[in-house]
Structure formats: structure tokens, C-alpha cells
Write an enzyme that holds these catalytic residues in place. Structure first.
Site, PDB file in Angstrom:
ATOM      1  N   HIS A  72       3.233  18.513  21.270  1.00 10.94           N
ATOM      2  CA  HIS A  72       4.065  18.811  20.091  1.00 10.94           C
ATOM      3  C   HIS A  72       5.038  17.670  19.772  1.00 10.94           C
ATOM      4  CE1 HIS A  72       2.708  23.031  20.387  1.00 10.94           C
ATOM      5  NE2 HIS A  72       2.893  22.867  21.696  1.00 10.94           N
ATOM      6  N   SER A  93       7.791  -7.518   5.298  1.00 11.75           N
ATOM      7  CA  SER A  93       8.263  -6.886   4.067  1.00 11.75           C
ATOM      8  C   SER A  93       8.621  -7.966   3.056  1.00 11.75           C
ATOM      9  CB  SER A  93       9.499  -6.028   4.373  1.00 11.75           C
ATOM     10  OG  SER A  93      10.185  -5.694   3.181  1.00 11.75           O
ATOM     11  N   LYS A 139      11.447  -7.025   9.163  1.00 11.31           N
ATOM     12  CA  LYS A 139      10.391  -6.036   9.382  1.00 11.31           C
ATOM     13  C   LYS A 139       9.152  -6.616  10.048  1.00 11.31           C
ATOM     14  CE  LYS A 139      10.266  -2.331   8.302  1.00 11.31           C
ATOM     15  NZ  LYS A 139       9.897  -1.751   6.998  1.00 11.31           N
ATOM     16  N   GLU A 166      -2.088   1.240  10.163  1.00 11.48           N
ATOM     17  CA  GLU A 166      -1.954   2.136   9.021  1.00 11.48           C
ATOM     18  C   GLU A 166      -3.204   2.097   8.149  1.00 11.48           C
ATOM     19  OE1 GLU A 166       1.644   0.832   7.214  1.00 11.48           O
ATOM     20  OE2 GLU A 166       2.927   1.695   8.769  1.00 11.48           O
TER      21      GLU A 166
END
Length: 457
Positions: free
Chosen positions: A156, A277, A283, A290
Site C-alpha cells: 500500500h 527542465s 531538475k 515515464e
């Protein structure tokens, strides 16, 4: 040149229909398989007495010249070309003359195209298997090199129990292991030749379909020609397997994305597989993972799209089935890209073992406390309830379980002075010395099992 089927028509085909009907932008990918199938079919026609040995030889040589034109990008397409089959047949006739017109005797594009797809998919399965071996090999290597690294295990997305990092990475390897087994089973069940089914009724020229299957590397032949030309189940199943692999890669990608955040900081994705970025200079984005996660959705779209097409088609071949190839090619290409990228991520992944160790906390040993009571004779349900009271008491004091004193513990349950040995993360992990567990010996067995499996895969 007129269309291959144009004899019964008195007017030209509508230009919009011509564009819609032309599948060359997609099925030209099958040029080699189409040529291989045609060469084998020519040999069978020779065996059946339809072609002379000289005619068969001329067709064989002509088809190899057509293959050369495709490979060297010399092939010239015409407006009358509808698909890769018509291009190959047209060029064959242009190269060797009218004898090329005999090649299609008893054969339909209905059994021709599905044969081409099966030949292509044999190669596709082999490529996916190779890429899976490379990906699993990278996972096994990580597990091998980090077999002493401890980390929090999660359910979880909440800290649950201490585990080995190797156990975590091998859990993803075993997911791909299941996909490997699916591919092995798929290869056996799809190894059936449809060629010789004609348009739907079969072949009337007494060809030896079993010999034809041998020529093309199949072990079995289809038993019903109507079913054979309309069957796309093998494509649906193949894309389903691609989906399962894609889902497993997506879940691995999600775990690594989380573990690469500053909040976890368990792993670091190399610059090679990270991006930045356009606004924020600091970043390091895990775009590689992804994209893998996103591509799994596109692979699923291929599956759902094809299933929606075939669900309403009547028996045998219908033109809707022409669209199957774009789905299978897209799914295959997306998955191959995903496997290549995620294998690269794994091979360059940096493991932050200190951070993983520092994230272990004594509350993750609550189950071990319950097992301590069980080993001293307390029923597990009672032990579970008792340790729950211990956890609640520690929360009221805002302290860790291991910092509770013996007086407080003994008031709640049958805890003795030796309970302190429970608060040892290594001991906690090593107690799970069962097949599939997270102990060192169990992990070694998992690694050896997977290594042996890949040797024979």
C-alpha cells in the site's frame, strides 16, 4: 497495369477508396516474409505438377531479384498496387514474364497474408525473447551485486517489512519470467501453417500442405480453411503478451521513478536516461521511465483496437482484417523500445544503500515481535493483538518500538529480556529462509534459478 482482380469491373475504383484500400504504407514491412512464402509455394506447385522445374527455378530467381529491390530501396510503386502482395507479384511478372502469373494458382491473398503475418511473428517473438533475456540479465546482475543491501519493503506504499534490495529487483525479474513462459507456450500453439486454405474453401491442386509447412518452418497445418483465413486470434494473443510485458515494465518503471525521488533517494538514474527542465535548472527528470510507463498504454490501445475490429466480423476473411497489421507492428515497436530503454536504465542504475538502510525503522519489526510471542507459545492472533497494543503505546510516547523499556513491554505481553534480539534487521531478513523468501540463501537460489532458466530460454 490493371488491378489483379479488375477483370469483372467496367469502371475504375474511386480515388478515395483506392487510398483507403491501399495497405502498402503498413504491410510493405512484410516484403521478405511474402517472398519467402511465395518461394515455398512455388516449390509445392512444382511438386504438384502445376509448375515445371524450369518455371519454378525462374520464379525463385525472380523473387530474389524483387527482394534485392526492396532491400536496396529500388522498388518502384504504382497507383494500381494495393499491398505488398500485389507489388511482389507485379514485379515478378515484369522480371520473368508470363510464367510469373502461374505463382498465384490456387492461392488467395486471404491465406497469403495470414501466412506472411505468422512468418513475421516468428521473428518478432525471437526478438522479444532476446530483449527479455537482456532485461532480465540486467536485473539479475543488480541482484547479484547488491545481495547484502537492506531496504524497506512496502505494501500500500506504506513501510511494511525489511527486505533485501535484491529481493525487490528479482520480483520484477520473475514477472518477466512469467512473460517468457507465455511466449514459449505461444510459439508452440501458433506454429500452424494456414497456407493452402485458398480464399476459404481450400486448394484444389493436390498440394502437399505438410511438405509446405516443412519448407516454411511450421510443425502443423490448419485443419479448417474457413477458420484459417479469418483467424486473427494468434495476433490478439501476441499483442496480449506484449501488453503483459508492457504492464510489468510499467510497474518497474513506476517503482524506480518513486525510488529516484529526493523523498526516497534509493536509486539514481544516470544522466544518459534523464532529461532536464526548460525552466528549472536543477531538475533531473526520469523521462525514460515515464515514457516506458506511457508506452504501456499505447500497447494496450493496440490490443483493444484490434479486438474491437474483429468482434463483429462474419466468417472467413473481411477487409476489416487488413487493419490488424498496424496494431501488431505498433505494439511490437513500442514494446521493443520500452525493453531497450529500461534495460539501459537498469545497467546504469546507481544504488544508494546507505539511504535504504537509514529508512528502516523499528516499527517494521512489529511482525517479528508477534513471531517472538508465537515462538514462546502465544497463538498468532493473540500475539498480533498484543503487538498492536505495543505499537499504539509507543505512538502515545512518540518513541520507537526498540526504545520501549522492558517494564512497559512486560505489562502488555509475555515479553522477556531476550526480546531485544528481535530488533535486528539482518536477523529479521534471514529468518525468511524459505523458497521465495528474502533471506540471503533464498535469494541465491532465485538468482541461480533465473540464470539457468535464461540459458535454456
Amino acid at each position: 497495369m490493371s488491378k489483379l482482380w479488375g477483370g469483372r469491373f467496367n469502371s475504375t475504383t474511386n480515388s478515395d477508396l483506392n487510398k483507403l484500400n491501399c495497405s502498402l504504407p503498413v504491410d510493405s514491412r512484410l516484403f521478405a516474409e511474402d517472398i519467402d512464402g511465395s518461394k515455398a509455394y512455388a516449390k509445392i506447385l512444382k511438386e504438384a505438377g502445376v509448375l515445371t522445374p524450369t518455371e519454378c527455378n525462374d520464379i525463385q530467381k525472380g523473387l530474389e531479384l524483387v527482394r534485392y529491390e526492396w532491400i536496396e530501396k529500388l522498388i518502384k510503386l504504382q497507383d494500381t498496387d494495393e499491398d505488398v502482395h500485389t507489388v511482389n507479384e507485379r514485379r515478378l511478372i515484369e522480371i520473368i514474364g508470363n510464367v510469373g502469373e502461374k505463382l498465384h494458382t490456387g492461392r488467395s491473398r486471404n491465406d497469403q497474408v495470414i501466412t506472411d503475418m505468422k512468418l513475421w511473428m516468428k521473428k518478432a517473438v525471437s526478438e522479444i525473447k532476446l530483449n527479455l533475456k537482456l532485461c532480465m540479465g540486467a536485473q539479475i546482475e543488480i541482484a547479484d551485486l547488491n545481495d547484502e543491501v537492506l531496504m524497506p519493503g512496502y505494501t500500500h506504499l506504506q513501510r511494511a517489512q525489511p527486505i533485501k534490495f535484491s529481493h525487490f529487483i528479482l520480483s520484477h525479474a520473475f514477472a518477466l519470467h512469467e512473460d517468457c513462459l507465455r511466449l514459449v507456450d505461444y510459439e508452440k500453439r501458433s506454429d500452424i501453417l494456414p497456407l493452402g486454405s485458398g480464399a476459404l474453401a481450400g486448394n484444389p491442386f493436390n498440394i502437399d500442405r505438410n511438405l509446405l509447412a516443412t519448407y516454411l518452418g511450421f510443425t502443423k497445418i490448419t485443419q479448417n480453411s474457413m477458420h484459417a483465413v479469418g483467424d486473427r486470434d494468434f495476433i490478439v494473443e501476441f499483442i496480449f503478451i506484449l501488453n503483459m510485458i508492457g504492464i510489468h515494465l510499467s510497474r518497474l518503471a513506476e517503482d524506480l521513478i518513486l525510488y529516484a525521488t529526493k523523498e526516497f533517494n534509493f536509486v539514481r538514474i544516470s544522466d544518459e536516461y534523464s532529461t532536464g527542465s526548460s525552466l528549472m535548472p536543477q531538475k533531473r527528470n526520469p523521462d525514460s521511465l515515464e515514457l516506458v510507463r506511457g508506452l504501456s498504454g499505447k500497447i494496450f490501445a493496440s490490443l483493444s483496437g484490434l479486438m474491437m475490429i474483429i468482434k463483429g466480423t462474419p466468417s472467413t476473411y473481411n477487409k476489416d482484417l487488413q487493419m490488424d497489421k498496424s496494431f501488431v507492428f505498433d505494439g511490437f515497436d513500442y514494446l521493443k523500445s520500452s525493453l531497450n530503454v529500461i534495460t539501459g536504465v537498469l545497467k546504469t542504475l546507481k544504488i544508494n544503500k546507505e539511504c535504504m538502510l537509514n529508512c528502516l525503522s523499528s516499527d517494521m519489526l512489529a511482525t517479528d515481535l508477534a513471531y517472538y510471542l508465537v515462538r514462546n507459545g502465544t497463538p498468532f492472533r493473540t500475539a498480533h493483538h498484543t503487538v498492536g497494543q505495543v505499537v499504539a503505546y509507543a505512538e502515545t510516547l512518540n518513541t520507537d518500538l526498540e526504545k520501549l523499556n522492558m517494564e512497559d513491554l512486560s505489562k502488555i505481553g509475555d515479553f522477556r529480556s531476550d526480546v531485544r534480539k528481535v530488533f535486528d534487521y539482518n536477523a529479521s531478513v534471514e529468518q525468511y529462509d524459505v523458497v521465495g523468501g528474502t533471506s540471503s540463501s533464498s535469494i541465491r537460489k532465485q538468482i541461480e534459478y533465473l540464470k539457468e532458466f535464461l540459458k535454456n530460454f
